[in-house]
Design a protein around this motif. Structure first.
Motif, PDB file in Angstrom:
ATOM      1  N   PRO A 103     -16.965   3.092  55.741  1.00 28.58           N
ATOM      2  CA  PRO A 103     -16.392   3.912  56.815  1.00 28.58           C
ATOM      3  C   PRO A 103     -15.157   4.701  56.376  1.00 28.58           C
ATOM      4  O   PRO A 103     -14.931   5.803  56.857  1.00 28.58           O
ATOM      5  CB  PRO A 103     -16.028   2.876  57.886  1.00 28.58           C
ATOM      6  N   CYS A 104     -14.369   4.139  55.456  1.00 31.49           N
ATOM      7  CA  CYS A 104     -13.170   4.842  54.986  1.00 31.49           C
ATOM      8  C   CYS A 104     -13.542   6.155  54.311  1.00 31.49           C
ATOM      9  O   CYS A 104     -12.899   7.186  54.517  1.00 31.49           O
ATOM     10  CB  CYS A 104     -12.363   3.952  54.034  1.00 31.49           C
ATOM     11  N   GLN A 105     -14.601   6.135  53.502  1.00 35.48           N
ATOM     12  CA  GLN A 105     -15.039   7.351  52.814  1.00 35.48           C
ATOM     13  C   GLN A 105     -15.575   8.377  53.797  1.00 35.48           C
ATOM     14  O   GLN A 105     -15.320   9.578  53.668  1.00 35.48           O
ATOM     15  CB  GLN A 105     -16.105   7.015  51.772  1.00 35.48           C
ATOM     16  N   LEU A 106     -16.307   7.915  54.792  1.00 35.73           N
ATOM     17  CA  LEU A 106     -16.852   8.828  55.795  1.00 35.73           C
ATOM     18  C   LEU A 106     -15.741   9.483  56.604  1.00 35.73           C
ATOM     19  O   LEU A 106     -15.860  10.636  57.020  1.00 35.73           O
ATOM     20  CB  LEU A 106     -17.794   8.077  56.733  1.00 35.73           C
ATOM     21  N   ALA A 107     -14.644   8.747  56.820  1.00 36.58           N
ATOM     22  CA  ALA A 107     -13.539   9.280  57.620  1.00 36.58           C
ATOM     23  C   ALA A 107     -12.659  10.235  56.834  1.00 36.58           C
ATOM     24  O   ALA A 107     -11.928  11.033  57.425  1.00 36.58           O
ATOM     25  CB  ALA A 107     -12.691   8.135  58.171  1.00 36.58           C
ATOM     26  N   CYS A 108     -12.712  10.168  55.511  1.00 33.55           N
ATOM     27  CA  CYS A 108     -11.883  11.047  54.687  1.00 33.55           C
ATOM     28  C   CYS A 108     -12.469  12.455  54.681  1.00 33.55           C
ATOM     29  O   CYS A 108     -13.631  12.641  54.287  1.00 33.55           O
ATOM     30  CB  CYS A 108     -11.810  10.523  53.255  1.00 33.55           C
ATOM     31  N   PRO A 109     -11.717  13.471  55.102  1.00 34.07           N
ATOM     32  CA  PRO A 109     -12.240  14.844  55.095  1.00 34.07           C
ATOM     33  C   PRO A 109     -12.657  15.330  53.712  1.00 34.07           C
ATOM     34  O   PRO A 109     -13.488  16.227  53.596  1.00 34.07           O
ATOM     35  CB  PRO A 109     -11.056  15.673  55.629  1.00 34.07           C
ATOM     36  N   ALA A 110     -12.099  14.723  52.676  1.00 30.82           N
ATOM     37  CA  ALA A 110     -12.474  15.101  51.311  1.00 30.82           C
ATOM     38  C   ALA A 110     -13.578  14.213  50.754  1.00 30.82           C
ATOM     39  O   ALA A 110     -13.989  14.375  49.600  1.00 30.82           O
ATOM     40  CB  ALA A 110     -11.257  15.035  50.390  1.00 30.82           C
ATOM     41  N   ASN A 111     -14.055  13.267  51.581  1.00 31.78           N
ATOM     42  CA  ASN A 111     -15.131  12.357  51.181  1.00 31.78           C
ATOM     43  C   ASN A 111     -14.771  11.578  49.914  1.00 31.78           C
ATOM     44  O   ASN A 111     -15.610  11.296  49.057  1.00 31.78           O
ATOM     45  CB  ASN A 111     -16.438  13.119  50.972  1.00 31.78           C
ATOM     46  N   THR A 112     -13.505  11.191  49.802  1.00 28.22           N
ATOM     47  CA  THR A 112     -13.034  10.441  48.638  1.00 28.22           C
ATOM     48  C   THR A 112     -13.648   9.044  48.624  1.00 28.22           C
ATOM     49  O   THR A 112     -13.731   8.387  49.654  1.00 28.22           O
ATOM     50  CB  THR A 112     -11.502  10.294  48.683  1.00 28.22           C
ATOM     51  N   ASP A 113     -14.058   8.588  47.458  1.00 28.06           N
ATOM     52  CA  ASP A 113     -14.647   7.255  47.325  1.00 28.06           C
ATOM     53  C   ASP A 113     -13.533   6.206  47.338  1.00 28.06           C
ATOM     54  O   ASP A 113     -13.181   5.625  46.312  1.00 28.06           O
ATOM     55  CB  ASP A 113     -15.464   7.162  46.038  1.00 28.06           C
ATOM     56  N   CYS A 114     -12.991   5.971  48.534  1.00 29.09           N
ATOM     57  CA  CYS A 114     -11.868   5.034  48.677  1.00 29.09           C
ATOM     58  C   CYS A 114     -12.250   3.645  48.188  1.00 29.09           C
ATOM     59  O   CYS A 114     -11.501   3.002  47.444  1.00 29.09           O
ATOM     60  CB  CYS A 114     -11.421   4.958  50.138  1.00 29.09           C
ATOM     61  N   GLN A 115     -13.407   3.153  48.622  1.00 32.39           N
ATOM     62  CA  GLN A 115     -13.834   1.814  48.215  1.00 32.39           C
ATOM     63  C   GLN A 115     -13.931   1.713  46.703  1.00 32.39           C
ATOM     64  O   GLN A 115     -13.543   0.700  46.117  1.00 32.39           O
ATOM     65  CB  GLN A 115     -15.182   1.481  48.835  1.00 32.39           C
ATOM     66  N   GLY A 116     -14.430   2.773  46.071  1.00 33.88           N
ATOM     67  CA  GLY A 116     -14.587   2.759  44.626  1.00 33.88           C
ATOM     68  C   GLY A 116     -13.279   2.612  43.890  1.00 33.88           C
ATOM     69  O   GLY A 116     -13.126   1.739  43.027  1.00 33.88           O
ATOM     70  N   TYR A 117     -12.307   3.449  44.226  1.00 34.21           N
ATOM     71  CA  TYR A 117     -11.053   3.369  43.462  1.00 34.21           C
ATOM     72  C   TYR A 117     -10.208   2.175  43.873  1.00 34.21           C
ATOM     73  O   TYR A 117      -9.466   1.625  43.053  1.00 34.21           O
ATOM     74  CB  TYR A 117     -10.269   4.682  43.484  1.00 34.21           C
ATOM     75  N   VAL A 118     -10.329   1.731  45.112  1.00 34.95           N
ATOM     76  CA  VAL A 118      -9.627   0.500  45.514  1.00 34.95           C
ATOM     77  C   VAL A 118     -10.191  -0.682  44.730  1.00 34.95           C
ATOM     78  O   VAL A 118      -9.441  -1.537  44.243  1.00 34.95           O
ATOM     79  CB  VAL A 118      -9.763   0.276  47.035  1.00 34.95           C
TER      80      VAL A 118
END
Length: 736
Positions: A103-118
């Motif tokens: 959900p974090c990636q979907l909410a990011c307007p830039a579609n950043t792979d938050c889960q990946g880098y975290v």
């Protein structure tokens, strides 16, 4: 060997007699989707996706089990076939309960792979984390400091206690990179295509960075003395040190992007000039005009626009605000303005806001820290007149308000209390209620009714061929920096295709999303959120030193390890998703009770998530037919069937050897290697092509070994496919 002639999709081919349509198609590079087929196991025909249409045959054929015949004419993508596959996919996906991406990636307007880098930060892979971030964000150290992080608002960890501190983790990885030899991405082969970008803010710089990575020549023109746009001239030093921004911009420049400052569009350069020497132009001029409040007296000396005030301070210009300052507004610009006024020495700083603190759009931490610094909040008040003496601001009349019914934003509408006002003596007023685009020099571009540049929301094309527009100057107007960055990232792909004479497909790809109401997080152990330390209010309020001290490596890893890993780890190789995205499917048509529930971990190596299972049977069949163990099987009948270990035991209590074959064959991510396993002891599966003499023929097989022991043997040549042995007998020949 006897061969037969047939036609598939208009292509005349030959295939061995007795082979299936699927085998014939694959041998000739023709794609037919299937999720339940593998050469290692007997044909099952469960998924229904491999259907094809054969001329003269009234019903559709399952290509995995239907044999080829002489003169057969096959169509693998006819209207009937596609319709059948869509229904099959919708039925499969209607019972598939999983998140393709978090959900974090979907909410990011830039579609950043938050889960990946975290996750990479959690494992101490800081360089890899930075590289992943830079796939979407060219200025991560800056954005990590100023982004209002919509990703965190969507973070599922927030349902346990608090969201992951995604923004500060991004800044941590980027800061670490800048302290050493900053990462420079590879640049693709030069294309000799030229792109001009008007505006050196977050949108323009992002577009420049990624176009340059694609091998194009890029020049950025900006009207200010330095690049950065609102990141430089709209955000105070204490939040975003300009040294950090300069370092990140220098990395962009090192890739070969040409930066040109002090150039005003419409005066120093024109659109015709840019088009004459470039193959494409991107307009990203930003929104530099403060929005007026339209109250009586706002033209008196001592009244400043929020962005105008911040820009003057950042440029080092003298701004006479006096000792008593009123800031009108409730967003982050208002927070920047009031906290800047404190640092300039104002003794009384008020924030005038017509709703309550709960409705303020500003970041909670900004409100909290401003209060610590002595800012006074006057909620439920609204300016109706600004008074002056001797040509300068002297006071304000405030209308007292109360909250009524919710408005279009979902917040309760402020309503004036008739006859109730307040008189507030002040020396200056800062109107921080918004900003807008100045269209004065953009007469050749079609504008919206709002006075912004009209750009297609999918392709970013303007009314002029080869001219694109992104960011705060377009359509709905000013927004957050990460939204402009997201637009730039999408625009770059469209422009790249345009430069190649192609059209970029902007259609949104299908992904699976979990129903938030069905997710049970009650078993998760609460862990406190780690946040960076900040300077004490008394130490910070008299200077512009950066307030946040940033996360240490230990703090960053500890915080990152709180991540629930909501997105599927098999996303990039998921066969189910690959097929789903080929067709315009709508699984909600068959929405009903989800037959499978999440299975808690019961094995040290393999994680089972039966909610993602589509009952293809590959795991059950491979365990029985190839490994000869039958550690798992199908339990129940009909819609509520599920794949379960024998006698519904935990997997550790079965004959399972953790060979990993079921994980390898699973098309959905229902069976995966555990995270701990990936960090420590990966499934040790090795592959080789081996030959054996079987019934007088040299037979070749693709052999899989786990710790040296053969666990799988798949026929790899015609002799092997026609050696007359059962699959189990064939396996045993290579296992000896």
């Amino acid at each position: 060997m006897e061969m037969v002639n047939l036609t598939i999709n208009g292509k005349e081919i030959t295939a061995p007699a007795g082979s299936t349509i699927l085998e014939a198609a694959r041998s000739n590079g023709i794609y037919i989707p299937t999720l339940c087929y593998d050469e290692a196991v007997e044909i099952y025909g469960a998924c229904g996706l491999c259907v094809v249409e054969a001329q003269g045959v009234p019903k559709l054929l399952r290509s995995c089990s239907s044999k080829v015949s002489e003169g057969m004419v096959i169509n693998t993508e006819s209207e009937r076939v596609v319709k059948s596959r869509k229904i099959a996919m919708e039925l499969l996906m209607s019972a598939h309960d999983g998140d393709c991406v978090a959900p974090c990636q979907l909410a990011c307007p830039a579609n950043t792979d938050c889960q990946g880098y975290v996750g990479l930060i959690a494992n101490g892979k800081f360089d890899d984390a930075l590289k992943l971030i830079k796939e979407k964000i060219a200025l991560p150290a800056s954005i990590g400091r100023v982004c209002p992080h919509p990703c965190e608002k969507a973070c599922r960890r927030g349902k346990v206690e608090e969201p992951i501190n995604i923004a500060q983790l991004k800044a941590f990885a980027a800061d670490l990179d800048l302290k050493g030899d900053a990462y420079l991405p590879e640049i693709a082969e030069e294309t000799d295509k030229k792109v001009a970008i008007v505006g050196g803010g977050p949108a323009g710089l992002t577009a420049a960075f990624y176009l340059r990575r694609m091998g194009h020549q890029v020049t950025v023109f900006d009207m200010m003395e330095k690049m950065g746009g609102m990141l430089r001239y709209g955000i105070p030093q204490y939040r975003l040190p300009k040294e950090v921004l300069d370092s990140e911009i220098s990395v962009i420049e090192k890739t070969g992007v040409k930066l040109v400052n002090n150039v005003k569009f419409g005066k120093d350069i024109t659109l015709d000039m840019l088009k004459s020497v470039n193959d494409a132009v991107i307009l990203a001029p930003g929104a530099w005009k403060s929005t007026p409040m339209r109250v009586k007296g706002e033209d008196i000396k001592g009244v400043y626009g929020g962005i105008d005030f911040l820009r003057s301070v950042i440029k080092g210009e003298k701004v006479d605000i006096g000792e008593r300052v009123a800031v009108c507004g409730g967003g982050n610009t208002a927070m920047d303005a009031c906290r800047t006024a404190v640092r300039l020495g104002a003794k009384e700083v008020y924030v005038i806001y017509r709703r309550t603190q709960q409705e303020m759009p500003a970041e909670e931490i900004e409100i909290k820290e401003s209060m610590e610094e002595g800012v006074i909040y006057k909620f439920l008040t609204n300016p109706v007149e600004i008074h002056g003496e001797n040509g300068r601001v002297s006071a304000m009349t405030l209308q007292l308000m109360e909250l009524g019914e919710p408005d279009a934003s979902g917040r309760r509408r402020p309503v004036a209390i008739e006859g109730k006002t307040e008189y507030l003596p002040v020396d200056s007023v800062i109107m921080a209620i918004g900003q807008k685009f100045d269209s004065t020099d953009f007469s050749s571009i079609e504008l919206t009714d709002r006075g912004t540049i009209l750009a297609d929301e999918d392709t970013f094309k303007t009314n002029i061929d080869g001219v694109f527009a992104i960011g705060d100057a377009t359509n709905k107007g000013a927004s957050i920096a990460i939204a402009a960055i997201g637009e730039a990232d999408k625009c770059v792909k469209v422009v790249d295709a345009y430069l190649k004479g192609e059209e970029y497909d902007t259609a949104e790809k299908y992904i699976s999303k979990r129903d938030e109401d069905r997710i049970d997080l009650s078993g998760k152990t609460p862990q406190p959120r780690t946040v960076a330390q900040v300077l004490d209010a008394q130490d910070r309020k008299n200077n512009f030193n950066e307030v946040s001290l940033g996360l240490t490596q230990e703090e960053a890893q500890k915080e990152a390890q709180r991540c629930l890993e909501c997105g599927c780890r098999e996303y990039f190789k998921c066969k189910l998703l690959s097929v789903a995205q080929r067709y315009d499917i709508h699984p909600e048509r068959f929405a009903g009770e989800m037959p499978q529930k999440y299975t808690r971990d019961d094995n040290a190596f393999i994680e089972r998530n039966t909610a993602k299972c589509i009952l293809c049977g590959l795991c059950v069949r491979s365990c029985k037919e190839v490994v000869n163990i039958s550690a798992i099987g199908l339990l129940g009948r009909g819609f509520k069937s599920s794949v379960t270990p024998a006698f519904a035991l935990p997997l550790d209590q079965t004959k399972c050897t953790n060979c990993g074959l079921c994980v390898k064959l699973c098309p959905t991510g229902a069976l995966t290697e555990k995270s701990a396993l990936k960090k420590q002891v990966p499934l040790r599966e090795e592959y080789s092509v081996e030959k054996r003499d079987i019934n007088g023929k040299e037979c070749e097989a693709l052999v899989s070994r786990y710790n040296g022991e053969v666990i799988r043997a798949v026929p790899n040549n015609d002799n092997a496919r026609n050696c007359g042995l059962s699959r189990q007998e064939f396996f045993e020949k290579f296992a000896d």
